[in-house]
Design an enzyme around this catalytic site. Structure first.
Site, PDB file in Angstrom:
ATOM      1  N   HIS A  62      34.450   8.517  48.991  1.00 52.80           N
ATOM      2  CA  HIS A  62      35.576   8.658  48.026  1.00 52.80           C
ATOM      3  C   HIS A  62      36.093  10.055  47.762  1.00 52.80           C
ATOM      4  O   HIS A  62      37.316  10.373  47.864  1.00 52.80           O
ATOM      5  CB  HIS A  62      35.009   8.039  46.635  1.00 52.80           C
ATOM      6  CG  HIS A  62      36.335   8.092  45.372  1.00 52.80           C
ATOM      7  ND1 HIS A  62      37.073   7.177  45.545  1.00 52.80           N
ATOM      8  CD2 HIS A  62      36.355   8.748  44.482  1.00 52.80           C
ATOM      9  CE1 HIS A  62      37.709   7.311  44.531  1.00 52.80           C
ATOM     10  NE2 HIS A  62      37.384   8.463  43.768  1.00 52.80           N
TER      11      HIS A  62
ATOM     12  N   SER B  79      28.161  10.411  46.607  1.00 51.82           N
ATOM     13  CA  SER B  79      27.334   9.911  47.745  1.00 51.82           C
ATOM     14  C   SER B  79      28.179   8.910  48.704  1.00 51.82           C
ATOM     15  O   SER B  79      27.543   8.190  49.482  1.00 51.82           O
ATOM     16  CB  SER B  79      26.146   8.877  47.439  1.00 51.82           C
ATOM     17  OG  SER B  79      26.469   8.129  46.389  1.00 51.82           O
ATOM     18  N   THR B  80      29.450   8.677  48.236  1.00 48.57           N
ATOM     19  CA  THR B  80      30.416   7.743  49.034  1.00 48.57           C
ATOM     20  C   THR B  80      31.512   8.847  49.506  1.00 48.57           C
ATOM     21  O   THR B  80      31.822   9.775  49.229  1.00 48.57           O
ATOM     22  CB  THR B  80      30.958   6.838  48.157  1.00 48.57           C
ATOM     23  OG1 THR B  80      31.663   7.287  47.238  1.00 48.57           O
ATOM     24  CG2 THR B  80      29.725   6.061  47.354  1.00 48.57           C
TER      25      THR B  80
ATOM     26  N   ASN C 141      47.681  24.721  44.179  1.00 51.54           N
ATOM     27  CA  ASN C 141      46.749  23.832  44.259  1.00 51.54           C
ATOM     28  C   ASN C 141      45.373  24.668  43.667  1.00 51.54           C
ATOM     29  O   ASN C 141      44.880  25.278  44.420  1.00 51.54           O
ATOM     30  CB  ASN C 141      46.091  23.388  45.672  1.00 51.54           C
ATOM     31  CG  ASN C 141      45.351  22.239  45.825  1.00 51.54           C
ATOM     32  OD1 ASN C 141      44.576  22.200  44.890  1.00 51.54           O
ATOM     33  ND2 ASN C 141      45.286  21.779  46.806  1.00 51.54           N
TER      34      ASN C 141
END
EC number: 2.5.1.78
Length: 156
Positions: A91, A88-89, A116
């Site tokens: 980040h 929810s951020t 990757n």
């Protein structure tokens, strides 16, 4: 004069030395990616002695460890595996973006394939699907890419 084609092929890779760099965060997903990568390398002829698994804390730390591995001259390819799951951020955006960018920089600066295989998903369900259920195993796909890139760079 004919056009010359150079491709990386998925033939037996018994000569290659592969580092699998694993971020431990979200290990319930990442362990399946690791299993898929190891299984694929072995099925394509890579001897277990030519596979080294390195565990890092998470995706953020993968680029610096990849750089150290690339400069060691011990490996023909590095397979980076991890899982960054949106929360929810913001980040998620920082970790996912900087990890991808950092791995790309290591590949370009070292001329070593740095694959990757870090999942960036919106949900836990998507991560689970991409680690061996509905959407295949992205660890296995990363290993195939590593084999192909090792063969391609040798052919050039």
């Amino acid at each position: 004069m004919a056009i010359r084609r150079i491709e990386g092929l998925l033939h037996l890779a018994s000569e290659g030395r592969y580092a699998i760099l694993v971020g431990r965060f979200n290990s319930f997903v990442v362990e399946h990616l690791l299993e898929g990568a190891i299984d694929t390398l072995k099925r394509h002829g890579v001897n277990e002695d030519n596979i080294t698994v390195i565990h890092a804390p998470g995706a953020w730390e993968l680029p610096i460890v990849a750089k150290k591995l690339a400069t060691s001259n011990q490996f023909d390819a590095i397979i980076a595996l991890g899982a960054v799951i949106r929360g929810s951020t913001p980040h998620f955006d920082f970790v996912a973006g900087e990890c991808a960018k950092g791995l790309g920089v290591v590949a370009l600066e070292s001329s070593l394939p740095v694959i990757n295989g870090v999942l960036t998903t919106d949900s836990i369900e998507q991560a689970i699907e991409r680690s061996g259920t509905k959407a295949g195993n992205k660890g296995s796909e990363a290993a195939l890419t590593a084999i192909e890139m090792v063969n391609l760079l040798k052919a050039i």
